[in-house]
Structure formats: C-alpha cells, structure tokens
Design a protein around this motif. Sequence first.
Motif, mmCIF file in Angstrom:
data_model
loop_
_atom_site.group_PDB
_atom_site.id
_atom_site.type_symbol
_atom_site.label_atom_id
_atom_site.label_comp_id
_atom_site.label_asym_id
_atom_site.label_seq_id
_atom_site.Cartn_x
_atom_site.Cartn_y
_atom_site.Cartn_z
ATOM 1 N N LEU A 73 0.854 -1.186 0.000
ATOM 2 C CA LEU A 73 0.000 0.000 0.000
ATOM 3 C C LEU A 73 0.895 1.241 0.000
ATOM 4 N N ILE A 74 0.782 2.030 -1.047
ATOM 5 C CA ILE A 74 1.680 3.168 -1.244
ATOM 6 C C ILE A 74 0.885 4.407 -1.636
ATOM 7 N N PHE A 75 1.290 5.552 -1.099
ATOM 8 C CA PHE A 75 0.796 6.846 -1.563
ATOM 9 C C PHE A 75 1.981 7.560 -2.202
ATOM 10 N N LEU A 76 1.844 7.846 -3.483
ATOM 11 C CA LEU A 76 2.956 8.325 -4.302
ATOM 12 C C LEU A 76 2.550 9.586 -5.053
ATOM 13 N N THR A 77 3.518 10.443 -5.350
ATOM 14 C CA THR A 77 3.266 11.555 -6.258
ATOM 15 C C THR A 77 4.494 11.775 -7.137
ATOM 16 N N GLY A 78 4.319 12.532 -8.217
ATOM 17 C CA GLY A 78 5.465 12.881 -9.049
ATOM 18 C C GLY A 78 5.388 12.460 -10.500
ATOM 19 N N LEU A 79 4.354 11.711 -10.887
ATOM 20 C CA LEU A 79 4.199 11.318 -12.284
ATOM 21 C C LEU A 79 3.372 12.363 -13.031
ATOM 22 N N TYR A 80 3.586 12.448 -14.341
ATOM 23 C CA TYR A 80 2.971 13.521 -15.126
ATOM 24 C C TYR A 80 1.986 13.044 -16.199
ATOM 25 N N GLU A 125 6.809 34.199 -14.015
ATOM 26 C CA GLU A 125 6.966 33.719 -15.387
ATOM 27 C C GLU A 125 7.521 32.290 -15.405
ATOM 28 N N GLN A 126 8.453 31.998 -14.516
ATOM 29 C CA GLN A 126 9.000 30.648 -14.424
ATOM 30 C C GLN A 126 7.937 29.649 -13.956
ATOM 31 N N LEU A 127 7.105 30.083 -13.023
ATOM 32 C CA LEU A 127 6.021 29.223 -12.556
ATOM 33 C C LEU A 127 5.031 28.929 -13.671
ATOM 34 N N GLU A 128 4.702 29.935 -14.453
ATOM 35 C CA GLU A 128 3.776 29.743 -15.569
ATOM 36 C C GLU A 128 4.365 28.771 -16.585
ATOM 37 N N ALA A 129 5.685 28.857 -16.794
ATOM 38 C CA ALA A 129 6.344 27.929 -17.718
ATOM 39 C C ALA A 129 6.297 26.499 -17.190
ATOM 40 N N LYS A 130 6.493 26.347 -15.862
ATOM 41 C CA LYS A 130 6.406 25.011 -15.261
ATOM 42 C C LYS A 130 4.995 24.440 -15.411
ATOM 43 N N ASP A 131 3.997 25.276 -15.227
ATOM 44 C CA ASP A 131 2.609 24.831 -15.401
ATOM 45 C C ASP A 131 2.385 24.331 -16.821
ATOM 46 N N ARG A 132 2.858 25.102 -17.788
ATOM 47 C CA ARG A 132 2.655 24.712 -19.197
ATOM 48 C C ARG A 132 3.335 23.381 -19.496
ATOM 49 N N LYS A 133 4.509 23.167 -18.931
ATOM 50 C CA LYS A 133 5.224 21.904 -19.153
ATOM 51 C C LYS A 133 4.432 20.739 -18.570
ATOM 52 N N ARG A 134 3.977 20.874 -17.331
ATOM 53 C CA ARG A 134 3.249 19.791 -16.672
ATOM 54 C C ARG A 134 1.899 19.527 -17.315
ATOM 55 N N GLN A 135 1.374 20.525 -17.990
ATOM 56 C CA GLN A 135 0.087 20.377 -18.663
ATOM 57 C C GLN A 135 0.253 19.993 -20.130
ATOM 58 N N GLY A 136 1.504 19.781 -20.568
ATOM 59 C CA GLY A 136 1.763 19.371 -21.940
ATOM 60 C C GLY A 136 1.532 20.461 -22.959
ATOM 61 N N LYS A 139 6.501 23.363 -25.753
ATOM 62 C CA LYS A 139 7.183 22.606 -26.795
ATOM 63 C C LYS A 139 8.092 21.547 -26.181
ATOM 64 N N GLY A 140 7.973 20.330 -26.674
ATOM 65 C CA GLY A 140 8.763 19.216 -26.161
ATOM 66 C C GLY A 140 8.049 18.385 -25.115
ATOM 67 N N TYR A 141 6.941 18.907 -24.594
ATOM 68 C CA TYR A 141 6.205 18.223 -23.535
ATOM 69 C C TYR A 141 4.809 17.763 -23.979
ATOM 70 N N GLU A 142 4.488 18.003 -25.248
ATOM 71 C CA GLU A 142 3.125 17.743 -25.705
ATOM 72 C C GLU A 142 2.665 16.313 -25.439
ATOM 73 N N ASP A 143 3.542 15.344 -25.611
ATOM 74 C CA ASP A 143 3.153 13.942 -25.406
ATOM 75 C C ASP A 143 3.831 13.343 -24.176
ATOM 76 N N LYS A 144 4.384 14.216 -23.318
ATOM 77 C CA LYS A 144 5.107 13.731 -22.141
ATOM 78 C C LYS A 144 4.403 14.034 -20.830
ATOM 79 N N ALA A 145 3.488 14.989 -20.837
ATOM 80 C CA ALA A 145 2.845 15.380 -19.571
ATOM 81 C C ALA A 145 1.413 15.838 -19.817
ATOM 82 N N ASP A 146 0.547 15.511 -18.867
ATOM 83 C CA ASP A 146 -0.851 15.959 -18.924
ATOM 84 C C ASP A 146 -1.455 15.843 -17.529
#
Length: 219
Positions: A73-80, A125-136, A139-146
């Motif tokens: 039984l595990i509670f985990l976070t960190g996947l995108y 601005e850096q936070l907004e960029a991190k949000d965009r990456k995690r939301q796919g 550029k470069g994250y479109e099929d890597k994070a959602d």
Amino acid sequence: MKRLFHINGNKGSGKSLLLQWLSEDGFYTTEVRFHLEKAMREKIFDAKKIPDPFWWTKKMINICYEDIKEKDLIFLTGLYSKEEIKFFEEKGYEVHLVGIQASEDVRHERILKRAREKEEGLTKEQLEAKDRKRQGKEKGYEDKADVESLIKDSEIVLKNESTIQKFRKEYERLKDFLGAKYKISFPFLSMNKQVKDIHSTTNHNHIQGSFQNKECYYP
C-alpha cells in the motif's frame, strides 16, 4: 492486492502536505523524484542520462519501482502522464488517482512565498512555464505530460483554495472515502514494519532537499 494511490496536482496544490498527513497517519508515502535523486547521489544513475526536455524514462521510473516494490500500500506523487501511471499497473499495482485542485493564483502565491522565505529567485513567469510543461502545453512536452487529465480522471478531487484548516477538512473527506470504498483504516499503524517504513530514507520528510540543484531537472 497491491494498491498504489497517486496524488495528482499542479505545482503548489498541496501534494507534499497531503503526503505528510498520510505519513503521520502511518502510511508509506514517497515521491518518484526522491528515488532518482538517491540513485544519482549514490552514483547508481548518471544525471547526464536525464532527457531534455525532462520526462520520466522507464529506466528512471524503474528506480522508484525497485525501491517500493515490496510495499502493498503506497501513496505516491510525481508522475505527469497516464503512460507513466501505466508502468506501475503493468508491474501488478492497482493504481488509483487522487486529485488536488487549486487555482493558478493561489498556487503561485504559495510557491512565491516559499521561494522568498528560502531566498530563491523564482519568478511568476517561471512558474507559468512550469505549469505549461506539466500540462503538456510547452514545446517538447506535448506527449510527455498531462497533469490536468490525471486530475480530471481522479476518483476523488480535493479542494485546496484557502487555509490549511479547510484543506485538512478535505483530508478528512479523503479518509472517509478510502475507508468506505477500500476499507482502509486510519491511523495505519498496526505493524511494526510499517512504522519502520515511514521513517525510511525514502520517506518524503526525510529525503526532501537532499540533492543539490535538483529543481533544475523537473518541469
């Protein structure tokens, strides 16, 4: 049956705090990145093999899996992404998604406050960029994070829009949900082995901040 509950949310939504409460209630909690950081610190994994743009390769996720595979039984976070979730399903875990919802303004205010307290030069601005990456959406994250899809597909979504006290009530709601649907009791301290587990080197409170400049790797 081996169960893994993955906590989904954008940066600043309260994932680490939720894991802290779960840990205090006796559950094994961790974050995927802590296992990668430990492997780099112990020279088991070369940081040069981290892809740019960052995403979790199967080899990197497997480092986490090898550390936690004996846990039922595990509670985990960190996947995108759903593909990363699928990795643990293929390893025999029944994976359940738990979401945390917080508005962008609230999340960014929390993160910037923490950054100021630590004297880190993080910008909106850096936070907004991190949000965009995690939301796919970068550029470069479109099929890597959602992350938004993971939140949307969660069995239960907790709200964390204001005070810790109100978020704590949401945690109580999660406890009721887990008890009713999966017969998980709180606190989960029935075995000495479990007590030892929550103080292990992979517990999120213990290992957090142990790898210098780690923030540069993650979206």
